[in-house]
Design a protein around this motif. Structure first.
Motif, PDB file in Angstrom:
ATOM      1  N   PHE A 126      71.339   8.263  61.726  1.00  0.00           N
ATOM      2  CA  PHE A 126      70.009   7.648  61.806  1.00  0.00           C
ATOM      3  C   PHE A 126      69.020   8.519  62.578  1.00  0.00           C
ATOM      4  N   PHE A 127      69.417   8.995  63.731  1.00  0.00           N
ATOM      5  CA  PHE A 127      68.490   9.760  64.572  1.00  0.00           C
ATOM      6  C   PHE A 127      68.191  11.130  63.981  1.00  0.00           C
ATOM      7  N   THR A 128      69.204  11.778  63.420  1.00  0.00           N
ATOM      8  CA  THR A 128      68.984  13.115  62.867  1.00  0.00           C
ATOM      9  C   THR A 128      68.168  13.064  61.578  1.00  0.00           C
ATOM     10  N   GLU A 129      68.205  11.941  60.865  1.00  0.00           N
ATOM     11  CA  GLU A 129      67.465  11.832  59.607  1.00  0.00           C
ATOM     12  C   GLU A 129      66.087  11.196  59.743  1.00  0.00           C
ATOM     13  N   ASN A 130      65.842  10.432  60.822  1.00  0.00           N
ATOM     14  CA  ASN A 130      64.586   9.690  60.937  1.00  0.00           C
ATOM     15  C   ASN A 130      63.635  10.190  62.016  1.00  0.00           C
ATOM     16  N   TYR A 131      64.087  11.073  62.860  1.00  0.00           N
ATOM     17  CA  TYR A 131      63.227  11.599  63.922  1.00  0.00           C
ATOM     18  C   TYR A 131      62.905  13.053  63.622  1.00  0.00           C
ATOM     19  N   ASP A 132      61.717  13.467  64.030  1.00  0.00           N
ATOM     20  CA  ASP A 132      61.258  14.818  63.698  1.00  0.00           C
ATOM     21  C   ASP A 132      61.772  15.886  64.661  1.00  0.00           C
ATOM     22  N   HIS A 133      62.605  15.484  65.607  1.00  0.00           N
ATOM     23  CA  HIS A 133      63.179  16.431  66.566  1.00  0.00           C
ATOM     24  C   HIS A 133      64.512  15.880  67.068  1.00  0.00           C
ATOM     25  N   PRO A 134      65.394  16.754  67.527  1.00  0.00           N
ATOM     26  CA  PRO A 134      66.658  16.271  68.091  1.00  0.00           C
ATOM     27  C   PRO A 134      66.399  15.462  69.361  1.00  0.00           C
ATOM     28  N   ILE A 135      67.142  14.397  69.532  1.00  0.00           N
ATOM     29  CA  ILE A 135      67.013  13.563  70.716  1.00  0.00           C
ATOM     30  C   ILE A 135      68.317  13.645  71.498  1.00  0.00           C
ATOM     31  N   TYR A 136      68.185  13.989  72.762  1.00  0.00           N
ATOM     32  CA  TYR A 136      69.335  14.086  73.653  1.00  0.00           C
ATOM     33  C   TYR A 136      69.195  13.040  74.750  1.00  0.00           C
ATOM     34  N   GLU A 137      70.304  12.406  75.083  1.00  0.00           N
ATOM     35  CA  GLU A 137      70.333  11.491  76.213  1.00  0.00           C
ATOM     36  C   GLU A 137      71.555  11.828  77.037  1.00  0.00           C
ATOM     37  N   ASP A 138      71.332  12.118  78.297  1.00  0.00           N
ATOM     38  CA  ASP A 138      72.418  12.534  79.194  1.00  0.00           C
ATOM     39  C   ASP A 138      73.211  13.697  78.608  1.00  0.00           C
ATOM     40  N   GLY A 139      72.517  14.625  77.957  1.00  0.00           N
ATOM     41  CA  GLY A 139      73.141  15.811  77.396  1.00  0.00           C
ATOM     42  C   GLY A 139      73.833  15.596  76.061  1.00  0.00           C
ATOM     43  N   VAL A 140      73.763  14.392  75.511  1.00  0.00           N
ATOM     44  CA  VAL A 140      74.425  14.073  74.245  1.00  0.00           C
ATOM     45  C   VAL A 140      73.378  14.003  73.134  1.00  0.00           C
ATOM     46  N   LEU A 141      73.610  14.740  72.045  1.00  0.00           N
ATOM     47  CA  LEU A 141      72.737  14.668  70.886  1.00  0.00           C
ATOM     48  C   LEU A 141      72.974  13.339  70.194  1.00  0.00           C
ATOM     49  N   LEU A 142      71.899  12.553  70.041  1.00  0.00           N
ATOM     50  CA  LEU A 142      72.024  11.264  69.373  1.00  0.00           C
ATOM     51  C   LEU A 142      72.000  11.472  67.867  1.00  0.00           C
ATOM     52  N   ARG A 143      73.001  10.954  67.200  1.00  0.00           N
ATOM     53  CA  ARG A 143      73.101  11.043  65.735  1.00  0.00           C
ATOM     54  C   ARG A 143      73.075   9.650  65.120  1.00  0.00           C
ATOM     55  N   ASP A 144      74.117   8.865  65.376  1.00  0.00           N
ATOM     56  CA  ASP A 144      74.252   7.541  64.763  1.00  0.00           C
ATOM     57  C   ASP A 144      73.494   6.488  65.566  1.00  0.00           C
ATOM     58  N   MET A 145      72.957   5.505  64.846  1.00  0.00           N
ATOM     59  CA  MET A 145      72.411   4.314  65.488  1.00  0.00           C
ATOM     60  C   MET A 145      73.581   3.352  65.647  1.00  0.00           C
ATOM     61  N   VAL A 146      73.816   2.924  66.877  1.00  0.00           N
ATOM     62  CA  VAL A 146      74.875   1.968  67.175  1.00  0.00           C
ATOM     63  C   VAL A 146      74.217   0.608  67.367  1.00  0.00           C
ATOM     64  N   TYR A 147      74.630  -0.359  66.550  1.00  0.00           N
ATOM     65  CA  TYR A 147      74.105  -1.719  66.694  1.00  0.00           C
ATOM     66  C   TYR A 147      75.104  -2.547  67.478  1.00  0.00           C
ATOM     67  N   LEU A 148      74.577  -3.239  68.473  1.00  0.00           N
ATOM     68  CA  LEU A 148      75.365  -4.171  69.255  1.00  0.00           C
ATOM     69  C   LEU A 148      74.750  -5.546  69.033  1.00  0.00           C
ATOM     70  N   GLU A 149      75.567  -6.583  69.177  1.00  0.00           N
ATOM     71  CA  GLU A 149      75.053  -7.928  68.928  1.00  0.00           C
ATOM     72  C   GLU A 149      75.517  -8.904  70.001  1.00  0.00           C
ATOM     73  N   MET A 150      74.706  -9.961  70.120  1.00  0.00           N
ATOM     74  CA  MET A 150      75.016 -11.091  70.973  1.00  0.00           C
ATOM     75  C   MET A 150      74.801 -12.319  70.096  1.00  0.00           C
ATOM     76  N   ASN A 151      75.836 -13.111  69.960  1.00  0.00           N
ATOM     77  CA  ASN A 151      75.731 -14.337  69.156  1.00  0.00           C
ATOM     78  C   ASN A 151      75.486 -15.522  70.066  1.00  0.00           C
ATOM     79  N   PHE A 152      74.677 -16.459  69.580  1.00  0.00           N
ATOM     80  CA  PHE A 152      74.352 -17.659  70.376  1.00  0.00           C
ATOM     81  C   PHE A 152      75.128 -18.845  69.857  1.00  0.00           C
TER      82      PHE A 152
END
Length: 152
Positions: A126-152
């Protein structure tokens, strides 16, 4: 946190863009959800955090952006904002599930899990295909979008 107040922002949402860019660093990506989302701002002797929540239908809501001022991070403001967003989605809007999508980062995934979310699914590249530049967080290249959920 002394005098925490959370407000729904209905006008001049783009005034919050500098802080929103901490949660999503590409402005055109923010433009995709800002107008259709509910913008919440947390104040405690000044603006501390923002959150954008969208209604994805069928009782599903999604946190599209969560950002805390750098000097206010790791003080509970992000957790407070998420709790408030979950409360509103469930009790006010009749939500059944709250999603959050984030990069596969050693900082954000544990944060969301500590807030009661569990991993749901991933969107590869997701990140490599939808953003116009590489995104790094804490030295990690973000590639996949991770979805987390909370059910009510």
């Amino acid at each position: 946190m002394k005098n925490v107040k959370i407000q729904k922002i209905t006008e001049n949402k783009r005034d919050f863009l500098p802080l929103l860019l901490l949660g999503d660093e590409q402005e055109d990506m923010i433009e995709r959800y800002l107008d259709r989302g509910t913008l919440l701002a947390l104040y405690d002797d000044g603006l501390r955090a923002v959150c954008v929540v969208t209604d994805e239908g069928d009782g599903t809501f999604e946190v599209k952006n969560l950002a805390v001022q750098p000097e206010s991070q790791r003080q509970g403001y992000g957790r407070t904002m998420l709790r408030f967003a979950a409360y509103v989605c469930y009790s006010k809007w009749g939500g059944k599930r709250l999603l959050v999508g984030t990069g596969d980062s050693p900082r954000t995934i544990p944060f969301y899990k500590a807030c009661g979310f569990r991993e749901s699914y991933r969107v590869p590249d997701f990140f490599t295909e939808n953003y116009d530049h590489p995104i790094y967080e804490d030295g990690v290249l973000l590639r996949d979008m991770v979805y987390l959920e909370m059910n009510f």
